[in-house]
Design an enzyme around this catalytic site. Structure first.
Site, PDB file in Angstrom:
ATOM      1  N   VAL A   1     -38.757 -88.546  50.504  1.00 54.14           N
ATOM      2  CA  VAL A   1     -38.467 -88.434  49.066  1.00 54.14           C
ATOM      3  C   VAL A   1     -39.809 -89.226  48.516  1.00 54.14           C
ATOM      4  CG1 VAL A   1     -37.097 -89.244  46.894  1.00 54.14           C
ATOM      5  CG2 VAL A   1     -36.065 -88.590  48.978  1.00 54.14           C
ATOM      6  N   ALA A   2     -40.397 -90.212  48.977  1.00 54.28           N
ATOM      7  CA  ALA A   2     -41.334 -90.948  48.425  1.00 54.28           C
ATOM      8  C   ALA A   2     -42.577 -89.905  48.556  1.00 54.28           C
ATOM      9  CB  ALA A   2     -41.857 -92.153  49.111  1.00 54.28           C
TER      10      ALA A   2
ATOM     11  N   ASP B   1     -63.483 -53.308  28.313  1.00 56.88           N
ATOM     12  CA  ASP B   1     -63.517 -51.852  27.998  1.00 56.88           C
ATOM     13  C   ASP B   1     -64.415 -52.113  26.456  1.00 56.88           C
ATOM     14  OD1 ASP B   1     -63.037 -49.031  27.175  1.00 56.88           O
ATOM     15  OD2 ASP B   1     -61.193 -49.527  26.271  1.00 56.88           O
TER      16      ASP B   1
ATOM     17  N   ASP C   1     -57.210 -51.471  26.206  1.00 57.97           N
ATOM     18  CA  ASP C   1     -56.420 -51.090  25.087  1.00 57.97           C
ATOM     19  C   ASP C   1     -55.571 -49.692  25.249  1.00 57.97           C
ATOM     20  OD1 ASP C   1     -58.355 -49.392  24.581  1.00 57.97           O
ATOM     21  OD2 ASP C   1     -58.455 -49.974  22.363  1.00 57.97           O
TER      22      ASP C   1
ATOM     23  N   ASP D   1     -56.506 -47.982  30.986  1.00 56.77           N
ATOM     24  CA  ASP D   1     -56.929 -49.243  31.351  1.00 56.77           C
ATOM     25  C   ASP D   1     -55.855 -49.904  32.306  1.00 56.77           C
ATOM     26  OD1 ASP D   1     -59.554 -49.254  29.846  1.00 56.77           O
ATOM     27  OD2 ASP D   1     -58.220 -49.530  27.926  1.00 56.77           O
TER      28      ASP D   1
ATOM     29  N   GLU E   1     -45.993 -95.808  46.768  1.00 54.89           N
ATOM     30  CA  GLU E   1     -44.359 -95.910  47.339  1.00 54.89           C
ATOM     31  C   GLU E   1     -44.270 -96.033  48.625  1.00 54.89           C
ATOM     32  OE1 GLU E   1     -42.829 -93.272  43.464  1.00 54.89           O
ATOM     33  OE2 GLU E   1     -43.081 -92.423  45.421  1.00 54.89           O
TER      34      GLU E   1
ATOM     35  N   ASP F   1     -42.853 -91.496  35.267  1.00 57.30           N
ATOM     36  CA  ASP F   1     -44.046 -90.754  35.810  1.00 57.30           C
ATOM     37  C   ASP F   1     -43.960 -89.176  34.810  1.00 57.30           C
ATOM     38  OD1 ASP F   1     -45.335 -92.403  37.138  1.00 57.30           O
ATOM     39  OD2 ASP F   1     -45.081 -91.569  39.167  1.00 57.30           O
TER      40      ASP F   1
END
Length: 909
Positions: free
Chosen positions: A281-282, A328, A629, A633, A698, A728
């Site tokens: 876990v640390a 384009d 556009d 494309d 930790e 944190d």
């Protein structure tokens, strides 16, 4: 290609269309004239996908293991159960954040159906009817006129002055003429007697025989190409997956090793397992997925303020890492509006200001060119439409004629008045062979013929030219000069039209006679102007080390001229390739082409060509952004690492394929998005250093206690989770909201091969984490040894033990407060940048310290975390230890800055 009669025969139709019964039968056989909606995952599949992310899997495994440990403990520790539930909640929270963002963003994209008109005019049973476009079938005969959108692919069987804008399919912006003539075989989209679904009729009227509907149309072919293109994983997605795999493997390996070491040392299996779990876990940063998602969401909101809609969170960073932008031309770099910018008469050239069809602007010396502009405008069938319903000035009809009308208005001409003064009595329509058109007007008792067209075609029919109001003979030398001027204007990317007039007693009966013996008035040069802000945006991309490749369906000369105006081309010899040129290259030759570092323009290209270019660039390790556009494309937008579609003028298929949509169609927004994307990546690295450095803090006490023979863990899994999620996350989010650094656009783009955990990042994590580890280990063993209790006599209820693990937790929290200030800058002193320069960070750090104080002093939280109240002296010790990361990092930054100065001075000498 078949003749008109052969086409009717092949489709079992006639000039009077199909019968209603036949149409119904064919509708059942061929299906409706629609494109299927894009396949989307159901909402529950999208939500479930959030849990398949490797980090989510790691956290779910950790939660499951924690719950199993709780069931095996005797007596059971409620804190272990709380830990399992808390980790599971983190996974659910992260999944909900990602799902909510992506689900809502994807629903803003429109489907392809909006591009197709809802109704069309068709002949059924020999009579004109209006039917839903979905009911069109092969063999139907449809009527098309200016302003219509073509509802299906048609073979024209009748056409009168008929032009279409094929930009949605081919990318070419200029209207192209279409006829009913028989043509030789060639590329389907180049056939002069075909009109395609989704294209717009610019001028004229026509009848079309429907030969393809739905997915069988050219538009449907592009749709299938887009659907087949795989969605690329962004560099950040790849990096996070890479990081998650290594973190998971490392955590599991370290946990197993310590379990194997601790078990023979006399610990029982369950306690050793819980100990190993604490180590795992640390090592896993539980708060990272949520921090990453929320930080990217902050980037999404920042980009939204700059008119950039991001459909997927990871796309925020992807554009910031782009090394190549394939852009384009029409609608992206330019206004998609023709504009007259030059007017030439025999004495000199005059400029015209203003953009598009808005008559706001000025003509240099308008009286001198009044006749030229008036005659050109009289020879037009288009009309300008004033602003209405939120739209600006627009043109109904040919865009070139719209530009001529706007130029006349800028010179102060009221064409409604002029048309009443010179009413039109006849017209000789534009013909692609003659390359000109003419109109006949009754004026002052005589007839006036106004002619406009290609310079060579018009000049060849002129016998005189206008020289300051006087007709002068058009000698061979003068013809050559006119030709030279036209060529120079064309080389500048201008579309050039010549304008001429003649006065006759009875014009209109004979076209050849009307268009002979003309007097040349001059030339008009027009262009689709670049957007005002594009040049600055292109320059910003160049400074950022981003290569820009223009990929367009337009003519090479036009493309190069626009590229020079906006700064994409700055050398004298860019590489210009057309679609047929690309067809002649195999993949190896194409790779060599894109590997050239010079300027590259790709013109007259198809959707397949764009796809090939994008894939070739990606093979070289480039991170490719594609802007566009049109429907043409879309395949490249989807295949690219990041697709950027235009929101205002773009087609729905382009918006559907892209990850980012520019709401204002501004290329400037791309440069802004690159800057923000780079800031996101920098900030991700900052909070990675911040999060992983405390993981060392930790883990180190746990390892030190193991090898020192201390029987208990110096920090419990519940305390680790409290640090990761309680103290944190908010500072990490605040680091994720850091504004871009001032020089972010003066740095080269990062390589696709660069890792989030680069050597520099790892060194900094080890440096800051090592300092924290030394501090908390010293505090822990100082307090344990000061108690005078033998290691073997410590139990979880020993007051000194509870004080010691509280000191470890508080020491990490205090160190992280100063660590957060340190990681804000890499080389610059935090005192120069401003300690309070990020008030959110300071506030988040203070909130974390307050939470730690509550864990130490509030009885309920003491029972949950097994902690004890700390004295003021202990807090002072922790403050001294906690400042070490900031002090040491400031010394490191000072050394780096001085080393750089010394190296620079050495280079100068």
């Amino acid at each position: 290609m078949l003749s008109v009669d052969e086409s009717f025969s092949a489709l079992r139709s006639s000039s009077s269309g199909l019968t209603s019964a036949t149409a119904r039968d064919r509708l059942n056989a061929y299906g409706p004239n629609v494109l299927p909606p894009p396949r989307r995952r159901s909402w529950w599949r999208q939500l479930a996908a959030q849990f398949t992310d490797l980090f989510a899997v790691v956290l779910m495994v950790a939660s499951t293991i924690t719950f199993l440990a709780y069931t095996l403990q005797q007596p059971r520790n409620p804190g272990t159960l709380q830990l399992a539930v808390a980790i599971a909640c983190v996974v659910v929270l992260n999944a909900c954040i990602g799902f909510a963002q992506e689900y809502s963003a994807e629903r803003t994209a429109q489907t392809l159906q909006a591009m197709v008109p809802h109704h069309c005019r068709v002949l059924r049973d020999g009579r004109p009817e209006e039917v839903p476009v979905q009911q069109l079938v092969p063999g139907d005969v449809v009527t098309l006129e200016a302003g219509d959108t073509v509802p299906a692919d048609c073979r024209l069987v009748e056409a009168h002055d008929f032009t279409v804008n094929n930009a949605a399919v081919t990318g070419e912006s200029d209207p192209v003429r279409r006829t009913s003539d028989v043509e030789t075989a060639g590329e389907p989209d180049q056939a002069g007697n075909r009109a395609f679904m989704g294209t717009d009729v610019v001028t004229g009227v026509a009848r079309g025989l429907v030969h393809a509907t739905g997915q069988e149309t050219e538009f449907g072919r592009i749709y299938r190409l887009t659907a087949a293109a795989p969605r690329q994983r962004t560099p950040l997605q790849q990096e996070v997956a890479w990081m998650a795999r290594r973190v998971a493997v490392t955590a599991l390996a370290v946990g197993l090793v310590l379990f194997a070491v601790r078990l023979p040392a006399g610990g029982d299996a369950v306690s050793s397992f819980v100990f190993a779990l604490g180590v795992m876990v640390a090592l896993v940063p539980e708060g990272l997925p949520a921090t990453l998602s929320v930080s990217l969401a902050l980037g999404v909101r920042r980009m939204a303020r700059h008119q950039a809609l991001v459909k997927k969170l990871v796309a925020v960073e992807a554009l910031g890492s782009a090394t190549v932008i394939c852009t384009d031309k029409t609608g992206t770099l330019t206004q998609a509006e023709m504009t007259v910018v030059r007017v030439w008469t025999w004495d000199r050239t005059r400029t015209v200001t203003g953009v598009g069809y808005d008559p706001a602007g000025e003509v240099d010396d308008p009286e001198a060119v009044r006749d030229l502009l008036r005659s050109a405008a009289l020879c037009c069938n288009a009309r300008l439409v004033p602003p209405a319903d939120g739209e600006g000035w627009r043109v109904l009809g040919d865009t070139t004629e719209g530009a001529l009308l706007a130029a006349a208005a800028k010179a102060g001409l009221d064409m409604a008045v002029e048309e009443r003064a010179a009413p039109r009595t006849a017209e000789h329509p534009f013909d692609p062979v003659r390359k000109l058109m003419s109109t006949v007007h009754q004026e002052g008792g005589r007839g006036t013929v106004c002619v406009k067209g290609a310079p060579a075609a018009v000049v060849s029919r002129c016998s005189h030219l206008d020289d300051g109001g006087e007709a002068a003979g058009l000698t061979a030398a003068r013809r050559e000069r006119v030709s030279d001027v036209a060529d120079r204007m064309a080389a500048q990317g201008l579309r050039v039209l010549a304008v001429a007039v003649s006065t006759r007693d009875h014009p209109g009966a004979d076209r050849d006679q009307d268009e002979s013996g003309l007097t040349l008035l001059g030339l008009e040069g027009m262009m689709d102007p670049p957007r005002r802000e594009v040049s600055d945006a292109v320059e910003a991309c160049h400074r950022a080390g981003i290569r820009i490749v223009m990929v367009t369906g337009d003519h090479p000369l036009t493309a190069e001229a626009v590229a020079r105006r906006v700064g994409i081309v700055r050398s004298s010899g860019p590489t210009v390739m057309t679609g047929p040129d690309l067809d002649s290259l195999d993949d190896a030759a194409l790779d060599r082409l894109v590997a050239r570092r010079g300027e590259l323009l790709l013109c007259r290209v198809s959707p397949e060509h764009k796809m090939r270019v994008v894939i070739a660039l990606q093979r070289r390790g480039e991170i490719v952004a594609v802007t566009g556009d049109g429907a043409n494309d879309a395949p490249a937008l989807k295949r690219a690492d990041i697709g950027v579609a235009m929101g205002a003028s773009g087609t729905d298929v382009a918006r559907e394929a892209a990850e980012m949509v520019l709401l204002d169609d501004s290329f400037r927004s791309i440069a802004v998005a690159v800057r923000l994307g780079r800031a996101v990546y920098q900030n991700i690295r900052k909070f990675l250093v911040y999060l992983f450095s405390h993981n060392i803090g930790e883990l180190a006490p746990i390892l030190a206690a193991t090898f020192a023979g201390f029987p208990l863990v110096p920090i419990t899994a519940v305390q680790v989770l409290a640090i990761d999620l309680g103290s944190d996350v908010l500072p990490a989010l605040a680091l994720g909201a850091e504004p871009p650094e001032s020089d972010v656009m003066n740095r080269p783009p990062r390589s696709r091969r660069e890792r989030l955990f680069s050597a520099d990042v790892v060194r900094r994590i080890l440096f800051l984490g090592g300092i924290q580890a030394l501090g908390v280990c010293a505090v822990f063993f100082w307090h344990v040894n000061a108690s005078g209790i033998a290691y073997g006599d410590f139990t979880t209820d020993t007051p000194a033990y509870r004080e010691a693990i509280t000191l470890v937790q508080a020491g990490i929290v205090v160190s992280q407060f100063f660590n957060a200030l340190a990681v804000r800058t890499e080389h610059e002193s935090v005192f120069t940048a401003g300690v309070l320069g990020n008030p959110r960070l300071v506030a988040a750090g203070i909130l974390g310290l307050a939470l730690m104080a509550a864990i130490s002093y509030v009885p309920f939280l003491q029972r949950v975390f097994h902690t004890a109240p700390l004295t003021m002296d202990q807090w002072l010790v922790l403050a001294a230890v906690g400042t070490l990361p900031l002090v040491c990092d400031e010394l490191r930054k000072l050394w780096v800055r001085r080393h750089r100065v010394s190296r620079a001075e050495g280079g100068d000498r």
